[in-house]
Write a protein that holds these residues in place. Structure first.
Motif, mmCIF file in Angstrom:
data_model
loop_
_atom_site.group_PDB
_atom_site.id
_atom_site.type_symbol
_atom_site.label_atom_id
_atom_site.label_comp_id
_atom_site.label_asym_id
_atom_site.label_seq_id
_atom_site.Cartn_x
_atom_site.Cartn_y
_atom_site.Cartn_z
ATOM 1 N N PHE A 1 0.839 -1.177 0.000
ATOM 2 C CA PHE A 1 0.000 0.000 0.000
ATOM 3 C C PHE A 1 0.883 1.239 0.000
ATOM 4 C CE2 PHE A 1 -2.362 -3.326 2.123
ATOM 5 C CZ PHE A 1 -3.584 -3.285 1.473
ATOM 6 N N VAL A 2 0.433 2.241 -0.719
ATOM 7 C CA VAL A 2 1.062 3.550 -0.655
ATOM 8 C C VAL A 2 0.122 4.407 0.166
ATOM 9 C CG1 VAL A 2 1.825 5.556 -1.961
ATOM 10 C CG2 VAL A 2 2.180 3.264 -2.888
ATOM 11 N N ALA A 3 0.601 4.881 1.278
ATOM 12 C CA ALA A 3 -0.255 5.642 2.180
ATOM 13 C C ALA A 3 -0.675 6.961 1.547
ATOM 14 C CB ALA A 3 0.479 5.896 3.491
ATOM 15 N N PRO A 4 -1.986 7.234 1.493
ATOM 16 C CA PRO A 4 -2.434 8.549 1.029
ATOM 17 C C PRO A 4 -1.844 9.636 1.919
ATOM 18 C CG PRO A 4 -4.280 7.030 1.215
ATOM 19 C CD PRO A 4 -3.103 6.363 1.851
ATOM 20 N N THR A 5 -1.418 10.731 1.300
ATOM 21 C CA THR A 5 -0.753 11.799 2.036
ATOM 22 C C THR A 5 -1.372 13.135 1.671
ATOM 23 O OG1 THR A 5 1.288 10.522 1.993
ATOM 24 C CG2 THR A 5 1.481 12.843 2.565
ATOM 25 N N LEU A 6 -1.619 13.953 2.686
ATOM 26 C CA LEU A 6 -2.158 15.293 2.524
ATOM 27 C C LEU A 6 -1.095 16.286 2.984
ATOM 28 C CD1 LEU A 6 -4.637 17.135 1.960
ATOM 29 C CD2 LEU A 6 -5.245 16.814 4.373
ATOM 30 N N PHE A 7 -0.742 17.232 2.109
ATOM 31 C CA PHE A 7 0.269 18.243 2.427
ATOM 32 C C PHE A 7 -0.382 19.611 2.601
ATOM 33 C CE2 PHE A 7 2.968 15.132 0.207
ATOM 34 C CZ PHE A 7 4.006 15.032 1.111
ATOM 35 N N ALA A 8 0.090 20.340 3.595
ATOM 36 C CA ALA A 8 -0.311 21.732 3.805
ATOM 37 C C ALA A 8 0.925 22.602 3.562
ATOM 38 C CB ALA A 8 -0.839 21.928 5.226
ATOM 39 N N GLY A 9 0.729 23.892 3.517
ATOM 40 C CA GLY A 9 1.860 24.790 3.299
ATOM 41 C C GLY A 9 2.410 24.709 1.894
ATOM 42 N N VAL A 10 1.579 24.320 0.944
ATOM 43 C CA VAL A 10 2.014 24.175 -0.441
ATOM 44 C C VAL A 10 1.753 25.480 -1.179
ATOM 45 C CG1 VAL A 10 1.698 22.902 -2.591
ATOM 46 C CG2 VAL A 10 1.542 21.705 -0.402
ATOM 47 N N ASN A 11 2.783 26.045 -1.769
ATOM 48 C CA ASN A 11 2.657 27.230 -2.591
ATOM 49 C C ASN A 11 2.107 26.824 -3.951
ATOM 50 O OD1 ASN A 11 3.698 29.231 -4.667
ATOM 51 N ND2 ASN A 11 4.184 30.277 -2.751
ATOM 52 N N ALA A 12 1.290 27.671 -4.553
ATOM 53 C CA ALA A 12 0.677 27.349 -5.842
ATOM 54 C C ALA A 12 1.706 27.112 -6.948
ATOM 55 C CB ALA A 12 -0.289 28.454 -6.252
ATOM 56 N N SER A 13 2.940 27.570 -6.772
ATOM 57 C CA SER A 13 3.972 27.352 -7.792
ATOM 58 C C SER A 13 4.769 26.070 -7.544
ATOM 59 C CB SER A 13 4.925 28.551 -7.831
ATOM 60 O OG SER A 13 5.612 28.666 -6.594
ATOM 61 N N HIS A 14 4.500 25.375 -6.454
ATOM 62 C CA HIS A 14 5.219 24.140 -6.116
ATOM 63 C C HIS A 14 4.825 23.021 -7.084
ATOM 64 C CE1 HIS A 14 6.565 20.633 -3.852
ATOM 65 N NE2 HIS A 14 7.327 21.465 -3.158
ATOM 66 N N ALA A 15 5.741 22.106 -7.337
ATOM 67 C CA ALA A 15 5.490 20.984 -8.249
ATOM 68 C C ALA A 15 4.283 20.153 -7.822
ATOM 69 C CB ALA A 15 6.729 20.098 -8.342
ATOM 70 N N LEU A 16 4.041 20.017 -6.533
ATOM 71 C CA LEU A 16 2.873 19.253 -6.080
ATOM 72 C C LEU A 16 1.563 19.908 -6.507
ATOM 73 C CD1 LEU A 16 3.805 18.096 -2.459
ATOM 74 C CD2 LEU A 16 3.507 16.664 -4.484
ATOM 75 N N ALA A 17 1.581 21.204 -6.705
ATOM 76 C CA ALA A 17 0.385 21.919 -7.127
ATOM 77 C C ALA A 17 0.280 22.029 -8.640
ATOM 78 C CB ALA A 17 0.368 23.318 -6.516
ATOM 79 N N ARG A 18 1.394 21.953 -9.344
ATOM 80 C CA ARG A 18 1.408 22.206 -10.787
ATOM 81 C C ARG A 18 1.517 20.958 -11.658
ATOM 82 N NH1 ARG A 18 2.393 27.266 -12.476
ATOM 83 N NH2 ARG A 18 3.492 26.482 -14.283
ATOM 84 N N ASP A 19 2.050 19.870 -11.125
ATOM 85 C CA ASP A 19 2.290 18.664 -11.919
ATOM 86 C C ASP A 19 1.268 17.582 -11.602
ATOM 87 O OD1 ASP A 19 4.514 19.925 -12.955
ATOM 88 O OD2 ASP A 19 5.924 18.911 -11.636
#
Length: 141
Positions: free
Chosen positions: A24-42
């Motif tokens: 299993f890959v544990a679902p992960t929720l991130f906070a403190g993400v800037n809209a320009s971060h790769a997690l937000a854009r990719d």
């Protein structure tokens, strides 16, 4: 993908009643993400979600459209006029209003915009990729 020290893992885990064994890959929720971060854009192909706060509709739309991808989006609000404004403004192949998931049956077209896809699957829209439109104008005089 370098996550950076600025990210905060807000939540992570697998249900306690998950079957024994397996991977299993544990679902992960991130906070403190800037809209320009790769997690937000990719496109992140895994159970990852980010929290990005915004001040108003314009900023929410800018965040949603601030990527080269646009497969699916979801808008959550009780305001029906806001639902329609945001659904129109967000560049995505599907926009869910107050819900999220596989959209409809075989009659509803599915596909993304930008780097999330070309064309549509399902429904009559999918058939257009296999056809060529031709106009024939004849004078009968």
């Amino acid at each position: 993908l370098a996550l950076g020290a600025d990210l905060e893992m807000a939540a992570q885990g697998v249900l306690s009643d998950a079957p024994e064994g397996g991977n299993f890959v544990a679902p992960t929720l991130f906070a403190g993400v800037n809209a320009s971060h790769a997690l937000a854009r990719d496109e992140i192909f895994g159970p990852v979600q980010v929290i990005i706060p915004f001040e108003d509709e314009a900023e929410a739309v800018a965040i949603a459209n601030g990527t080269e991808y646009g497969l699916v989006a979801s808008v959550w609000t009780e305001n029906g006029a806001r639902q329609m404004r945001l659904a129109k403004a967000i560049r995505a192949g599907q926009v869910f209003l107050n819900n999220y998931g596989a959209g409809g049956g075989v009659e509803l077209p599915f596909g993304g915009v930008g780097k999330s896809g070309h064309g549509r699957e399902k429904g009559f829209e999918a058939l257009y990729g296999f056809t060529t439109l031709k106009t024939v104008a004849a004078f009968h005089g």
